[in-house]
Write a protein that holds these residues in place. Structure first.
Motif, PDB file in Angstrom:
ATOM      1  N   TYR A  36       6.674  34.346 -23.350  1.00 13.08           N
ATOM      2  CA  TYR A  36       6.247  35.129 -22.182  1.00 13.08           C
ATOM      3  C   TYR A  36       7.330  35.027 -21.112  1.00 13.08           C
ATOM      4  CZ  TYR A  36       3.485  36.533 -18.095  1.00 13.08           C
ATOM      5  OH  TYR A  36       3.017  37.169 -16.962  1.00 13.08           O
ATOM      6  N   PHE A  37       7.773  36.190 -20.591  1.00 10.88           N
ATOM      7  CA  PHE A  37       8.852  36.236 -19.609  1.00 10.88           C
ATOM      8  C   PHE A  37       8.421  36.910 -18.305  1.00 10.88           C
ATOM      9  CE2 PHE A  37      10.698  36.282 -23.876  1.00 10.88           C
ATOM     10  CZ  PHE A  37      11.501  35.152 -23.824  1.00 10.88           C
ATOM     11  N   GLY A  38       7.091  37.045 -18.104  1.00  8.98           N
ATOM     12  CA  GLY A  38       6.578  37.662 -16.881  1.00  8.98           C
ATOM     13  C   GLY A  38       6.322  36.639 -15.787  1.00  8.98           C
ATOM     14  N   THR A  59       0.738  32.329  -8.830  1.00 15.31           N
ATOM     15  CA  THR A  59       1.743  32.195  -7.773  1.00 15.31           C
ATOM     16  C   THR A  59       2.549  33.465  -7.557  1.00 15.31           C
ATOM     17  OG1 THR A  59       3.388  31.375  -9.338  1.00 15.31           O
ATOM     18  CG2 THR A  59       1.945  29.742  -8.299  1.00 15.31           C
ATOM     19  N   ASP A  60       2.433  34.416  -8.476  1.00 18.73           N
ATOM     20  CA  ASP A  60       3.227  35.644  -8.474  1.00 18.73           C
ATOM     21  C   ASP A  60       4.724  35.346  -8.543  1.00 18.73           C
ATOM     22  OD1 ASP A  60       3.229  38.402  -8.649  1.00 18.73           O
ATOM     23  OD2 ASP A  60       3.578  38.674  -6.493  1.00 18.73           O
ATOM     24  N   ALA A  61       5.057  34.183  -9.067  1.00 16.94           N
ATOM     25  CA  ALA A  61       6.449  33.793  -9.273  1.00 16.94           C
ATOM     26  C   ALA A  61       6.738  33.818 -10.768  1.00 16.94           C
ATOM     27  CB  ALA A  61       6.689  32.391  -8.702  1.00 16.94           C
ATOM     28  N   PHE A  97       7.228  32.904 -14.448  1.00 16.52           N
ATOM     29  CA  PHE A  97       6.644  31.809 -15.212  1.00 16.52           C
ATOM     30  C   PHE A  97       7.721  30.794 -15.591  1.00 16.52           C
ATOM     31  CE2 PHE A  97       5.801  30.200 -19.589  1.00 16.52           C
ATOM     32  CZ  PHE A  97       4.795  29.312 -19.264  1.00 16.52           C
ATOM     33  N   LEU A  98       8.857  31.268 -16.071  1.00 21.98           N
ATOM     34  CA  LEU A  98       9.968  30.372 -16.394  1.00 21.98           C
ATOM     35  C   LEU A  98      10.727  30.083 -15.101  1.00 21.98           C
ATOM     36  CD1 LEU A  98      11.161  32.002 -19.749  1.00 21.98           C
ATOM     37  CD2 LEU A  98       9.661  30.028 -19.440  1.00 21.98           C
ATOM     38  N   ASN A  99      10.333  29.007 -14.434  1.00 19.67           N
ATOM     39  CA  ASN A  99      10.832  28.699 -13.093  1.00 19.67           C
ATOM     40  C   ASN A  99      11.748  27.490 -13.061  1.00 19.67           C
ATOM     41  OD1 ASN A  99       8.956  26.749 -13.658  1.00 19.67           O
ATOM     42  ND2 ASN A  99       7.563  27.260 -11.979  1.00 19.67           N
ATOM     43  N   ALA A 100      12.272  27.085 -14.187  1.00 20.97           N
ATOM     44  CA  ALA A 100      13.218  25.972 -14.250  1.00 20.97           C
ATOM     45  C   ALA A 100      14.334  26.335 -15.211  1.00 20.97           C
ATOM     46  CB  ALA A 100      12.518  24.687 -14.702  1.00 20.97           C
ATOM     47  N   SER A 101      15.492  25.758 -14.991  1.00 18.77           N
ATOM     48  CA  SER A 101      16.637  26.071 -15.861  1.00 18.77           C
ATOM     49  C   SER A 101      17.567  24.878 -15.947  1.00 18.77           C
ATOM     50  CB  SER A 101      17.399  27.297 -15.340  1.00 18.77           C
ATOM     51  OG  SER A 101      17.930  27.035 -14.045  1.00 18.77           O
ATOM     52  N   HIS A 124       9.473  25.985 -17.932  1.00 16.90           N
ATOM     53  CA  HIS A 124       8.374  26.116 -16.953  1.00 16.90           C
ATOM     54  C   HIS A 124       8.033  24.742 -16.391  1.00 16.90           C
ATOM     55  CE1 HIS A 124       4.575  27.201 -15.136  1.00 16.90           C
ATOM     56  NE2 HIS A 124       3.958  26.269 -15.873  1.00 16.90           N
ATOM     57  N   ARG A 125       8.011  24.673 -15.064  1.00 20.22           N
ATOM     58  CA  ARG A 125       7.626  23.438 -14.393  1.00 20.22           C
ATOM     59  C   ARG A 125       6.125  23.490 -14.122  1.00 20.22           C
ATOM     60  NH1 ARG A 125      10.749  19.783 -12.034  1.00 20.22           N
ATOM     61  NH2 ARG A 125      12.506  21.247 -12.006  1.00 20.22           N
ATOM     62  N   SER A 126       5.391  22.592 -14.751  1.00 18.93           N
ATOM     63  CA  SER A 126       3.939  22.581 -14.637  1.00 18.93           C
ATOM     64  C   SER A 126       3.506  22.001 -13.292  1.00 18.93           C
ATOM     65  CB  SER A 126       3.328  21.762 -15.777  1.00 18.93           C
ATOM     66  OG  SER A 126       3.658  20.393 -15.632  1.00 18.93           O
ATOM     67  N   TYR A 127       2.186  22.012 -13.045  1.00 20.45           N
ATOM     68  CA  TYR A 127       1.667  21.504 -11.782  1.00 20.45           C
ATOM     69  C   TYR A 127       1.895  20.004 -11.638  1.00 20.45           C
ATOM     70  CZ  TYR A 127      -0.547  26.002 -11.014  1.00 20.45           C
ATOM     71  OH  TYR A 127      -0.760  27.345 -10.798  1.00 20.45           O
ATOM     72  N   SER A 128       2.045  19.322 -12.763  1.00 18.94           N
ATOM     73  CA  SER A 128       2.334  17.884 -12.716  1.00 18.94           C
ATOM     74  C   SER A 128       3.789  17.598 -12.381  1.00 18.94           C
ATOM     75  CB  SER A 128       1.992  17.239 -14.059  1.00 18.94           C
ATOM     76  OG  SER A 128       2.854  17.729 -15.083  1.00 18.94           O
ATOM     77  N   GLY A 129       4.614  18.636 -12.376  1.00 21.19           N
ATOM     78  CA  GLY A 129       6.025  18.471 -12.074  1.00 21.19           C
ATOM     79  C   GLY A 129       6.901  18.342 -13.314  1.00 21.19           C
ATOM     80  N   ARG A 130       6.293  18.257 -14.470  1.00 20.48           N
ATOM     81  CA  ARG A 130       7.084  18.126 -15.696  1.00 20.48           C
ATOM     82  C   ARG A 130       7.575  19.492 -16.150  1.00 20.48           C
ATOM     83  NH1 ARG A 130       5.295  15.212 -21.418  1.00 20.48           N
ATOM     84  NH2 ARG A 130       7.169  15.824 -22.593  1.00 20.48           N
ATOM     85  N   VAL A 131       8.791  19.539 -16.668  1.00 13.84           N
ATOM     86  CA  VAL A 131       9.372  20.782 -17.163  1.00 13.84           C
ATOM     87  C   VAL A 131       9.195  20.843 -18.675  1.00 13.84           C
ATOM     88  CG1 VAL A 131      11.480  22.134 -17.455  1.00 13.84           C
ATOM     89  CG2 VAL A 131      11.052  20.940 -15.289  1.00 13.84           C
TER      90      VAL A 131
END
Length: 435
Positions: free
Chosen positions: A149-151, A156-158, A160-164, A171-178
């Motif tokens: 999924y690349f949407g 958050t309307d941000a 989904f793949l928010n880490a690189s 994806h950085r989860s709510y726990s902070g883990r990528v």
């Protein structure tokens, strides 16, 4: 010669006189005896007569053929020439065109064609019947499955793949883990199961199972939680679709099921594969329009909630079963219950989710909808049941040990007793997608 017998001398010039008892002596006597004089001549003529008789017969066809080409200059080499290289291997200019061997063609020639055929008979034609088979369970990759999924994340309307990390994305989860996309969010497979007793000609349902966190389809959904087996054991006319969500990770992301119409596209694409697994490709249309029951366990509450809210199936969803899964999205569950009185809703919970379940119960009561806590009653359209399980029931084993053993099997068995829950929706799919 002095004293010689003239006759003996004359005969002796031919055969010579023999001593008494010899063959020559006997022939001499025969020549001298008038009656026996013809015997030597006959002994020569009789063999000659057999030869003449054979010469008078017509030659056989084989003899004629063998000698038809015989001439004075005919030799063995002329009649039986040695084969030449060009006789064995024609050139490219000759009628036999040479071409390199094609492996695909060779494989095609080896395939034994088993096309169906009909035998003429005076008896009535027997309608087609699908061959008997055992339970069928497979893994199939689908474009419409949850991942990749690349949407955006609708929460958050941000993106989904928010880490690189260089070219690697995650994806950085709510726990902070990528969790990296190539490891955790790249499996598009779906566990499909068709029980042996399933009959496409009877009313039935598709069970969509959204697994929880830290799970894989084979290790957990199939082997540990026994979801395919529970569906078969229920006796309900049901099949299973279980998409892989986050692979073995503490993440509840819904992927493509976040998108409007995501569940409908998933069912539509799955229909053809279910038909093939069932053994009747013509059944794809029936599967594409079949009612649906969603079962969400633990972290599977997110794709369950969004499938109810924007999935695009409308009143085709005939039931929702939450197994210790009310961790959020309460408004979406309450809205579906209030607006879909043709389906049933069951939420079984432990003390881990008790607070959220009690909050949801109050939201439903505020809408004037009755709630039951008794799973011994029949499931009917509009039934809303909340079941608290006693202490000692663990969250990890909840899919197999909740208020009862094999809770998925129990719910489907009760559903099967109410035919109206499995009949096709008269209005088909809901084309309006609410948010």
């Amino acid at each position: 010669m002095v004293g010689a017998n003239p006759k003996s001398e004359a005969f002796g010039r031919v055969t010579l006189a023999g001593r008494p008892g010899s063959r020559r002596h006997w022939l001499l006597r025969a020549y001298r005896t008038p009656r026996l004089r013809w015997l030597p001549l006959l002994s020569m003529l009789i063999p000659l007569s057999f030869t003449l008789v054979q010469c008078g017969k017509a030659p056989s066809p084989g003899s004629l053929a063998a000698n038809a080409q015989g001439t004075s200059g005919d030799t063995f080499d002329d009649r039986f020439p040695q084969p030449q290289f060009k006789d064995r291997f024609p050139t490219a200019a000759e009628s036999f065109q040479q071409r390199p061997a094609n492996v695909a063609d060779a494989q095609t020639r080896r395939v034994v064609q088993t096309q169906p055929y009909r035998v003429a008979s005076l008896s009535p034609t027997v309608p087609y019947q699908r061959p008997q088979h055992e339970d069928e369970t497979i893994l199939v990759g689908l474009k419409s499955s949850a991942f990749p999924y690349f949407g955006n994340n609708p929460r958050t309307d941000a993106p989904f793949l928010n880490a690189s990390d260089g070219e690697r994305r995650g994806h950085r989860s709510y726990s902070g883990r990528v969790y990296w996309q190539d490891e955790t969010f790249n499996d598009n497979r779906v566990l499909m199961h068709v029980p042996e007793q399933f009959d496409i000609k009877k009313p039935g349902v598709i069970v969509v199972f959204f697994h929880g966190n830290g799970a894989t389809l084979e290790r957990d959904v199939r082997d540990r939680q026994l979801v395919p087996q529970q569906i078969s054991d229920s006796g309900a006319n049901a099949v299973l679709l279980a998409p892989q969500l986050a692979v073995d990770a503490a993440d509840s992301s819904a992927g493509k099921f976040w998108q409007p119409g995501g569940l409908k596209r998933f069912i539509d694409e799955s229909a053809g594969h279910l038909a093939k697994l069932y053994g009747d490709p013509g059944a794809a249309k029936a599967f594409a329009n079949m009612p649906v029951v969603i079962v969400g366990y633990s972290g599977g509450f997110v794709p369950t909630a969004y499938s109810l809210d924007v999935g695009g199936l409308g009143n085709r969803i005939r039931g929702v079963v939450l197994l210790d899964a009310v961790y959020g999205e309460l408004d979406k569950f309450a809205s579906w219950i209030a607006n879909n009185r043709s389906g049933f809703f069951v939420s079984a919970y432990t003390r881990n989710t008790q607070r959220h379940d009690q909050e949801l119960m109050q939201m439903i009561r505020d809408k004037g909808i009755a709630i039951s806590d008794d799973m011994d009653r029949p499931l009917r359209p509009g039934s809303v049941v909340f079941v608290k399980t006693p202490d000692g029931v663990t969250h990890r084993d909840y899919v197999t040990h909740a208020w009862t053993d094999k809770p998925v099997r129990e719910v489907l068995a009760k559903m099967a007793l109410t035919p109206s829950l499995t009949h096709f929706a008269s209005s088909g799919t809901d084309t309006s997608i609410s948010r």
